[in-house]
Design a protein around this motif. Structure first.
Motif, short mmCIF file in Angstrom:
data_model
loop_
_atom_site.label_atom_id
_atom_site.label_comp_id
_atom_site.label_asym_id
_atom_site.label_seq_id
_atom_site.Cartn_x
_atom_site.Cartn_y
_atom_site.Cartn_z
N LEU A 1 12.43 -27.64 3.30
CA LEU A 1 13.01 -27.25 4.58
C LEU A 1 12.62 -28.22 5.69
O LEU A 1 13.43 -28.54 6.56
CB LEU A 1 12.58 -25.84 4.95
N VAL A 2 11.36 -28.67 5.66
CA VAL A 2 10.89 -29.61 6.68
C VAL A 2 11.75 -30.87 6.70
O VAL A 2 12.06 -31.42 7.75
CB VAL A 2 9.40 -29.97 6.45
N THR A 3 12.15 -31.31 5.52
CA THR A 3 12.91 -32.57 5.40
C THR A 3 14.42 -32.36 5.28
O THR A 3 15.16 -33.34 5.21
CB THR A 3 12.41 -33.38 4.20
N LEU A 4 14.87 -31.11 5.27
CA LEU A 4 16.31 -30.84 5.14
C LEU A 4 17.14 -31.57 6.19
O LEU A 4 18.19 -32.16 5.86
CB LEU A 4 16.56 -29.33 5.20
N PRO A 5 16.73 -31.58 7.47
CA PRO A 5 17.55 -32.28 8.47
C PRO A 5 17.73 -33.77 8.18
O PRO A 5 18.79 -34.33 8.48
CB PRO A 5 16.78 -32.05 9.78
N VAL A 6 16.71 -34.40 7.61
CA VAL A 6 16.83 -35.82 7.26
C VAL A 6 17.90 -36.00 6.18
O VAL A 6 18.75 -36.90 6.26
CB VAL A 6 15.48 -36.38 6.77
N ARG A 7 17.87 -35.13 5.19
CA ARG A 7 18.88 -35.19 4.12
C ARG A 7 20.29 -34.97 4.68
O ARG A 7 21.25 -35.62 4.27
CB ARG A 7 18.57 -34.14 3.05
N VAL A 8 20.39 -34.04 5.63
CA VAL A 8 21.70 -33.73 6.21
C VAL A 8 22.18 -34.91 7.06
O VAL A 8 23.36 -35.27 7.04
CB VAL A 8 21.63 -32.43 7.04
N MET A 9 21.28 -35.52 7.82
CA MET A 9 21.65 -36.70 8.60
C MET A 9 22.23 -37.79 7.70
O MET A 9 23.25 -38.38 8.01
CB MET A 9 20.43 -37.24 9.36
N LYS A 10 21.55 -38.03 6.61
CA LYS A 10 22.04 -39.04 5.65
C LYS A 10 23.43 -38.64 5.14
O LYS A 10 24.34 -39.48 5.04
CB LYS A 10 21.06 -39.17 4.49
N ALA A 11 23.60 -37.37 4.85
CA ALA A 11 24.87 -36.89 4.28
C ALA A 11 26.04 -37.05 5.26
O ALA A 11 27.18 -37.26 4.83
CB ALA A 11 24.74 -35.42 3.86
N ILE A 12 25.76 -36.98 6.58
CA ILE A 12 26.86 -37.10 7.54
C ILE A 12 27.05 -38.54 8.00
O ILE A 12 27.90 -38.82 8.86
CB ILE A 12 26.68 -36.17 8.76
N GLY A 13 26.26 -39.48 7.44
CA GLY A 13 26.53 -40.88 7.69
C GLY A 13 25.43 -41.71 8.33
O GLY A 13 25.58 -42.92 8.51
N VAL A 14 24.30 -41.08 8.68
CA VAL A 14 23.22 -41.81 9.35
C VAL A 14 22.55 -42.79 8.38
O VAL A 14 22.19 -42.43 7.26
CB VAL A 14 22.18 -40.83 9.92
N GLU A 15 22.38 -44.03 8.83
CA GLU A 15 21.73 -45.06 8.03
C GLU A 15 20.40 -45.50 8.61
O GLU A 15 19.55 -46.06 7.91
CB GLU A 15 22.64 -46.28 7.88
N LYS A 16 20.21 -45.27 9.93
CA LYS A 16 18.97 -45.66 10.60
C LYS A 16 18.37 -44.44 11.29
O LYS A 16 19.08 -43.68 11.95
CB LYS A 16 19.23 -46.77 11.62
N LEU A 17 17.06 -44.27 11.13
CA LEU A 17 16.37 -43.10 11.67
C LEU A 17 15.25 -43.54 12.60
O LEU A 17 14.41 -44.36 12.22
CB LEU A 17 15.80 -42.25 10.54
N ILE A 18 15.24 -42.99 13.81
CA ILE A 18 14.12 -43.17 14.74
C ILE A 18 13.37 -41.86 14.79
O ILE A 18 13.93 -40.84 15.20
CB ILE A 18 14.59 -43.58 16.14
N VAL A 19 12.13 -41.87 14.35
CA VAL A 19 11.33 -40.65 14.31
C VAL A 19 10.20 -40.77 15.33
O VAL A 19 9.50 -41.78 15.37
CB VAL A 19 10.80 -40.37 12.89
#
Length: 270
Positions: free
Chosen positions: A90-108
């Motif tokens: 669950l903690v990482t679910l949003p990261v997986r969803v971001m990838k699924a909708i097209g995100v390639e670069k992540l700023i954390v």
């Protein structure tokens, strides 16, 4: 349909603009950046199938999708933590969803305690590596080959080209930034002075209760990652004073101008 697919479908139905290319995870007190996003679509976490609620002060608990510095972005205005009782999936679910909708670069981003005695509260630290002290890993369990390989390489968890880009952005804005290793711990109790001494010996420069699981999941999903910590307080034992979450919020409020300037410049250059 998996949790990722359900959330993806729901979010895509709400999106009115272009597909986000950059994801932002905004930590304690740093959600103000989401207010800068133009033509925003705002989705509360509790509306998204499978998403839990954010329960921590300084975390609004919503996705904001729109445009920042001419780039299409999706921002988490607040995150989920292991210490809230959520499992790593669950903690990482949003990261997986971001990838699924097209995100390639992540700023954390995060608020962190300074371990390095050369740091001061209010410093911004570009994360060049991390140490996982959670005692677990978000990739434990059956591997989903569609998301990534069984044994992902972490020799460059934080993408060197983005790190260099962030340094160039800081220089162009006249901002002093630190660089260092982030240690991720479970929390929610702050570290003891003895634990801070141990983490310094291990090579840590800052310590916090997030980020590491998200970055592992992002790298597993072949996303490029930039990490930025706001040193919101010095860790236990460095200064002769108790630690309090209100201090975290106060410090991030004080440095928000520099934080906004740095991240917006980085996004514009991506």
């Amino acid at each position: 349909m998996t949790a990722v697919q359900k959330a993806k479908t729901f979010i895509e139905e709400k999106m009115t603009g272009n597909v986000p290319e950059i994801g932002l995870i905004l930590g304690s007190g740093l959600g103000v950046l989401a207010e800068e996003i133009e033509s925003p679509t705002v989705i509360k976490y509790n509306e998204i199938p499978g998403f839990p609620s954010s329960t921590v002060a300084g975390h609004k608990g919503q996705l904001v999708i729109g445009t920042l510095e001419g780039k299409h972005v999706v921002a988490m205005q607040g995150r989920f933590h292991f210490y809230e009782g959520y499992d790593m999936e669950l903690v990482t679910l949003p990261v997986r969803v971001m990838k699924a909708i097209g995100v390639e670069k992540l700023i954390v981003t995060n608020a962190a305690g300074g371990i390095n005695e050369n740091f001061d509260a209010g410093d911004l630290m570009l994360i060049n590596d991390h140490i996982n002290q959670f005692g677990t890993n978000p990739l434990i369990g059956k591997n989903d080959d569609a998301q990534g390989v069984r044994f992902p390489d972490m020799s460059e968890a934080y993408t060197r080209s983005l790190l260099n880009l962030a340094q160039e952005a800081a220089d162009s804005e006249g901002l002093k930034v630190q660089k260092g290793t982030y240690v991720g711990t479970t929390g929610p109790s702050y570290e003891t002075p003895a634990e801070v001494r141990m983490l310094r010996i291990l090579g840590g420069d800052a310590v916090g209760m997030s980020t590491v699981p998200e970055v592992i999941a992002a790298r597993h999903s072949s996303m490029d990652v930039l990490g930025i910590s706001c040193i919101s307080n010095m860790a236990a034992g460095i200064l002769d004073q108790p630690l309090d979450h209100s201090e975290v919020i106060e410090t991030t409020e004080r440095v928000k101008k520099d934080f906004l300037s740095l991240v917006k410049t980085v996004v514009g250059k991506m």
